[in-house]
Structures are given as structure tokens and as C-alpha cells.
Design a protein around this motif. Structure first.
Motif, PDB file in Angstrom:
ATOM      1  N   ILE A   7       6.041  25.234  -2.408  1.00 59.46           N
ATOM      2  CA  ILE A   7       5.685  25.025  -1.006  1.00 59.46           C
ATOM      3  C   ILE A   7       6.788  25.622  -0.142  1.00 59.46           C
ATOM      4  CG2 ILE A   7       4.277  22.965  -1.383  1.00 59.46           C
ATOM      5  CD1 ILE A   7       6.681  21.282  -0.507  1.00 59.46           C
ATOM      6  N   ASP A   8       6.433  25.948   1.078  1.00 64.20           N
ATOM      7  CA  ASP A   8       7.392  26.522   2.013  1.00 64.20           C
ATOM      8  C   ASP A   8       8.015  25.400   2.833  1.00 64.20           C
ATOM      9  OD1 ASP A   8       8.778  28.479   3.507  1.00 64.20           O
ATOM     10  OD2 ASP A   8       7.260  28.336   5.083  1.00 64.20           O
ATOM     11  N   VAL A   9       9.331  25.251   2.715  1.00 63.10           N
ATOM     12  CA  VAL A   9      10.056  24.241   3.480  1.00 63.10           C
ATOM     13  C   VAL A   9      11.082  24.969   4.339  1.00 63.10           C
ATOM     14  CG1 VAL A   9      11.542  22.207   3.379  1.00 63.10           C
ATOM     15  CG2 VAL A   9       9.751  22.536   1.659  1.00 63.10           C
ATOM     16  N   GLN A  10      10.783  25.106   5.601  1.00 64.68           N
ATOM     17  CA  GLN A  10      11.650  25.789   6.560  1.00 64.68           C
ATOM     18  C   GLN A  10      12.073  27.167   6.062  1.00 64.68           C
ATOM     19  OE1 GLN A  10      14.802  23.020   7.409  1.00 64.68           O
ATOM     20  NE2 GLN A  10      13.477  21.715   8.644  1.00 64.68           N
ATOM     21  N   GLY A  11      11.106  27.905   5.568  1.00 62.46           N
ATOM     22  CA  GLY A  11      11.365  29.276   5.167  1.00 62.46           C
ATOM     23  C   GLY A  11      11.862  29.456   3.747  1.00 62.46           C
ATOM     24  N   GLN A  12      12.042  28.375   2.994  1.00 60.20           N
ATOM     25  CA  GLN A  12      12.510  28.487   1.617  1.00 60.20           C
ATOM     26  C   GLN A  12      11.483  27.882   0.680  1.00 60.20           C
ATOM     27  OE1 GLN A  12      16.459  27.210   0.864  1.00 60.20           O
ATOM     28  NE2 GLN A  12      17.353  28.407   2.503  1.00 60.20           N
ATOM     29  N   ALA A  13      11.329  28.496  -0.476  1.00 61.58           N
ATOM     30  CA  ALA A  13      10.384  28.003  -1.474  1.00 61.58           C
ATOM     31  C   ALA A  13      10.973  26.782  -2.176  1.00 61.58           C
ATOM     32  CB  ALA A  13      10.071  29.083  -2.483  1.00 61.58           C
ATOM     33  N   MET A  14      10.129  25.762  -2.360  1.00 51.93           N
ATOM     34  CA  MET A  14      10.558  24.549  -3.046  1.00 51.93           C
ATOM     35  C   MET A  14       9.490  24.160  -4.051  1.00 51.93           C
ATOM     36  SD  MET A  14      11.576  20.936  -1.358  1.00 51.93           S
ATOM     37  CE  MET A  14      12.435  19.720  -2.285  1.00 51.93           C
ATOM     38  N   ASP A  15       9.916  23.650  -5.197  1.00 53.72           N
ATOM     39  CA  ASP A  15       8.986  23.200  -6.217  1.00 53.72           C
ATOM     40  C   ASP A  15       8.165  22.027  -5.666  1.00 53.72           C
ATOM     41  OD1 ASP A  15       7.824  22.983  -8.822  1.00 53.72           O
ATOM     42  OD2 ASP A  15       9.147  21.276  -9.195  1.00 53.72           O
ATOM     43  N   ALA A  16       6.844  22.134  -5.704  1.00 49.44           N
ATOM     44  CA  ALA A  16       5.956  21.114  -5.135  1.00 49.44           C
ATOM     45  C   ALA A  16       6.066  19.791  -5.884  1.00 49.44           C
ATOM     46  CB  ALA A  16       4.519  21.613  -5.140  1.00 49.44           C
ATOM     47  N   ALA A  17       6.260  19.836  -7.198  1.00 46.94           N
ATOM     48  CA  ALA A  17       6.391  18.603  -7.978  1.00 46.94           C
ATOM     49  C   ALA A  17       7.664  17.855  -7.588  1.00 46.94           C
ATOM     50  CB  ALA A  17       6.387  18.918  -9.470  1.00 46.94           C
ATOM     51  N   ALA A  18       8.754  18.577  -7.393  1.00 47.23           N
ATOM     52  CA  ALA A  18      10.010  17.943  -6.980  1.00 47.23           C
ATOM     53  C   ALA A  18       9.874  17.351  -5.583  1.00 47.23           C
ATOM     54  CB  ALA A  18      11.157  18.958  -7.022  1.00 47.23           C
ATOM     55  N   ALA A  19       9.190  18.072  -4.699  1.00 46.50           N
ATOM     56  CA  ALA A  19       8.977  17.569  -3.348  1.00 46.50           C
ATOM     57  C   ALA A  19       8.143  16.290  -3.372  1.00 46.50           C
ATOM     58  CB  ALA A  19       8.306  18.628  -2.484  1.00 46.50           C
ATOM     59  N   ALA A  20       7.098  16.268  -4.206  1.00 44.77           N
ATOM     60  CA  ALA A  20       6.250  15.076  -4.324  1.00 44.77           C
ATOM     61  C   ALA A  20       7.053  13.899  -4.860  1.00 44.77           C
ATOM     62  CB  ALA A  20       5.056  15.366  -5.231  1.00 44.77           C
ATOM     63  N   ASN A  21       7.936  14.146  -5.821  1.00 42.56           N
ATOM     64  CA  ASN A  21       8.788  13.084  -6.359  1.00 42.56           C
ATOM     65  C   ASN A  21       9.728  12.537  -5.293  1.00 42.56           C
ATOM     66  OD1 ASN A  21       7.719  13.007  -8.922  1.00 42.56           O
ATOM     67  ND2 ASN A  21       9.169  14.495  -9.749  1.00 42.56           N
ATOM     68  N   MET A  22      10.325  13.431  -4.508  1.00 39.07           N
ATOM     69  CA  MET A  22      11.244  12.984  -3.457  1.00 39.07           C
ATOM     70  C   MET A  22      10.509  12.157  -2.401  1.00 39.07           C
ATOM     71  SD  MET A  22      14.010  16.039  -2.876  1.00 39.07           S
ATOM     72  CE  MET A  22      12.822  17.299  -2.509  1.00 39.07           C
ATOM     73  N   VAL A  23       9.345  12.617  -1.991  1.00 42.91           N
ATOM     74  CA  VAL A  23       8.559  11.882  -1.000  1.00 42.91           C
ATOM     75  C   VAL A  23       8.139  10.531  -1.573  1.00 42.91           C
ATOM     76  CG1 VAL A  23       6.382  11.853   0.281  1.00 42.91           C
ATOM     77  CG2 VAL A  23       7.777  13.922   0.244  1.00 42.91           C
ATOM     78  N   GLY A  24       7.720  10.511  -2.826  1.00 41.90           N
ATOM     79  CA  GLY A  24       7.303   9.267  -3.474  1.00 41.90           C
ATOM     80  C   GLY A  24       8.428   8.254  -3.559  1.00 41.90           C
ATOM     81  N   ILE A  25       9.601   8.710  -3.946  1.00 41.61           N
ATOM     82  CA  ILE A  25      10.756   7.809  -4.022  1.00 41.61           C
ATOM     83  C   ILE A  25      11.102   7.283  -2.633  1.00 41.61           C
ATOM     84  CG2 ILE A  25      13.241   7.723  -4.490  1.00 41.61           C
ATOM     85  CD1 ILE A  25      12.659   9.662  -6.860  1.00 41.61           C
ATOM     86  N   ILE A  30       0.841  -1.209   0.000  1.00 41.70           N
ATOM     87  CA  ILE A  30       0.000   0.000   0.000  1.00 41.70           C
ATOM     88  C   ILE A  30       0.870   1.251   0.000  1.00 41.70           C
ATOM     89  CG2 ILE A  30      -1.641   1.344   1.383  1.00 41.70           C
ATOM     90  CD1 ILE A  30      -2.847  -1.393   2.250  1.00 41.70           C
ATOM     91  N   VAL A  31       1.914   1.265   0.826  1.00 44.99           N
ATOM     92  CA  VAL A  31       2.810   2.423   0.893  1.00 44.99           C
ATOM     93  C   VAL A  31       3.538   2.613  -0.442  1.00 44.99           C
ATOM     94  CG1 VAL A  31       4.897   3.330   2.001  1.00 44.99           C
ATOM     95  CG2 VAL A  31       3.059   2.381   3.392  1.00 44.99           C
ATOM     96  N   ALA A  32       3.969   1.523  -1.075  1.00 43.61           N
ATOM     97  CA  ALA A  32       4.627   1.631  -2.379  1.00 43.61           C
ATOM     98  C   ALA A  32       3.661   2.208  -3.414  1.00 43.61           C
ATOM     99  CB  ALA A  32       5.146   0.267  -2.830  1.00 43.61           C
ATOM    100  N   ALA A  33       2.397   1.795  -3.358  1.00 45.85           N
ATOM    101  CA  ALA A  33       1.396   2.340  -4.283  1.00 45.85           C
ATOM    102  C   ALA A  33       1.188   3.829  -4.040  1.00 45.85           C
ATOM    103  CB  ALA A  33       0.075   1.579  -4.134  1.00 45.85           C
ATOM    104  N   LEU A  34       1.171   4.235  -2.774  1.00 47.27           N
ATOM    105  CA  LEU A  34       1.048   5.664  -2.464  1.00 47.27           C
ATOM    106  C   LEU A  34       2.274   6.438  -2.957  1.00 47.27           C
ATOM    107  CD1 LEU A  34      -0.490   5.506   1.126  1.00 47.27           C
ATOM    108  CD2 LEU A  34      -1.625   6.208  -0.998  1.00 47.27           C
ATOM    109  N   GLY A  35       3.446   5.826  -2.832  1.00 46.83           N
ATOM    110  CA  GLY A  35       4.660   6.461  -3.348  1.00 46.83           C
ATOM    111  C   GLY A  35       4.602   6.644  -4.850  1.00 46.83           C
ATOM    112  N   ALA A  36       4.121   5.618  -5.553  1.00 47.10           N
ATOM    113  CA  ALA A  36       3.973   5.733  -7.011  1.00 47.10           C
ATOM    114  C   ALA A  36       2.959   6.812  -7.364  1.00 47.10           C
ATOM    115  CB  ALA A  36       3.547   4.379  -7.594  1.00 47.10           C
ATOM    116  N   LEU A  37       1.896   6.896  -6.590  1.00 42.53           N
ATOM    117  CA  LEU A  37       0.892   7.938  -6.803  1.00 42.53           C
ATOM    118  C   LEU A  37       1.506   9.325  -6.607  1.00 42.53           C
ATOM    119  CD1 LEU A  37      -2.101   8.471  -7.398  1.00 42.53           C
ATOM    120  CD2 LEU A  37      -2.497   8.388  -4.937  1.00 42.53           C
ATOM    121  N   MET A  38       2.367   9.458  -5.607  1.00 41.66           N
ATOM    122  CA  MET A  38       3.041  10.749  -5.374  1.00 41.66           C
ATOM    123  C   MET A  38       3.941  11.107  -6.565  1.00 41.66           C
ATOM    124  SD  MET A  38       2.303  12.151  -2.386  1.00 41.66           S
ATOM    125  CE  MET A  38       3.686  13.170  -1.954  1.00 41.66           C
TER     126      MET A  38
END
Length: 148
Positions: free
Chosen positions: A46-64, A26-34
Motif C-alpha cells: 500500500i502507498d503510505v505518504q509516497g512510500q510502499a508498505m507491506d499491507a499485512a504489516a500495516a494491518a497488524n499494526m492497525v489491529g494492535i 467490538i473494536v477489540a474484535a475488529l482489531g483481532a480480525l485485522m
């Protein structure tokens, strides 16, 4: 022992490991979905500790990260499920469970100290599962040694 009836602790370990394998899938499927759904976030930040980060890149990193963690969890659960039927092969599983329990307990302590109470519960559940699996594996191994 493979052809005989499993003892209660062996059945418990096997059931817990099967549940862990299902959760890993299930977690792997959620990662693929991300990863594949992250493209919908192109151009968003998105705001990551005060710095702007590309949301698509963040989703890819979380998914991986989710997929890698799920593969590791699935492999560990597979070791435990196999070891439940073959107690002589539980050595690596016991070591991994003990290390995982210690790391999860440290994660709980760190999360409390940093005030990140949202990760306390997940780390506590993982620590509890690891302790239970390690205890069952040790019990199964000890029983196999004394039965032989």
C-alpha cells in the motif's frame, strides 16, 4: 449508596459506560480480525505518504493499535460504571475524562487544520462523550459530598 436506588445522573453515567464497554469489545474484535486477516494481504503493498508498505504489516499494526485502544477504553468505562454506584471512587475517572476531552478537542482542531475531515467526526464524538462523562462524574461527586 450501593444498595439504594441510583440517581438520574448515576444511571446516565452507568448506561454511557456500558455502551462504551460494548463498543470497546467490538473494536477489540475488529482489531483481532485485522491481525488474523492481515495474512491474506501477504505480498500486497500500500502507498503510505509516497512510500510502499507491506499491507499485512500495516494491518497488524492497525489491529494492535485497535486492541490496545479498546482495552484502555474498556478500563476507563469500567471505572466510570463502578464509580456511578460508588461516587467516592470517581476521582481517577474524572481526571481521565477531562484529559480525554481536551485531547479529543485538540484532535478536532488538528484534523481541521490538516484538512483530514474524516477524523473530525470521530474526534468530535469522543470529545462530546468525554465532556458528558466528566460532567456527570463531577455532578455525582458533588451530590455525594453534599449528601454526606
Amino acid at each position: 449508596m450501593a444498595g439504594t436506588q441510583l440517581a438520574g445522573s448515576q444511571k446516565a453515567l452507568r448506561v454511557i459506560c456500558i455502551i462504551m464497554m460494548i463498543l470497546a469489545v467490538i473494536v477489540a474484535a475488529l482489531g483481532a480480525l485485522m491481525i488474523f486477516g492481515g495474512g491474506l494481504l501477504t505480498g500486497q503493498t500500500i502507498d503510505v505518504q509516497g512510500q510502499a508498505m507491506d499491507a499485512a504489516a500495516a494491518a497488524n499494526m492497525v489491529g494492535i493499535g485497535l486492541i490496545v485502544g479498546a482495552v484502555i477504553d474498556f478500563f476507563i468505562a469500567l471505572l466510570g460504571a463502578h464509580g456511578a454506584k460508588h461516587p467516592g471512587k470517581l476521582g481517577l475517572f474524572k481526571i481521565i475524562c477531562i484529559i480525554g476531552a481536551v485531547l479529543s478537542i485538540v484532535g478536532v482542531i488538528v484534523a481541521v487544520l490538516q484538512g483530514q475531515y474524516n477524523s473530525v467526526f470521530s474526534n468530535a464524538v469522543m470529545a462530546l462523550l468525554q465532556v458528558i462523562c466528566a460532567g456527570l462524574a463531577i455532578k455525582i461527586s458533588n451530590h455525594a459530598v453534599y449528601a454526606a
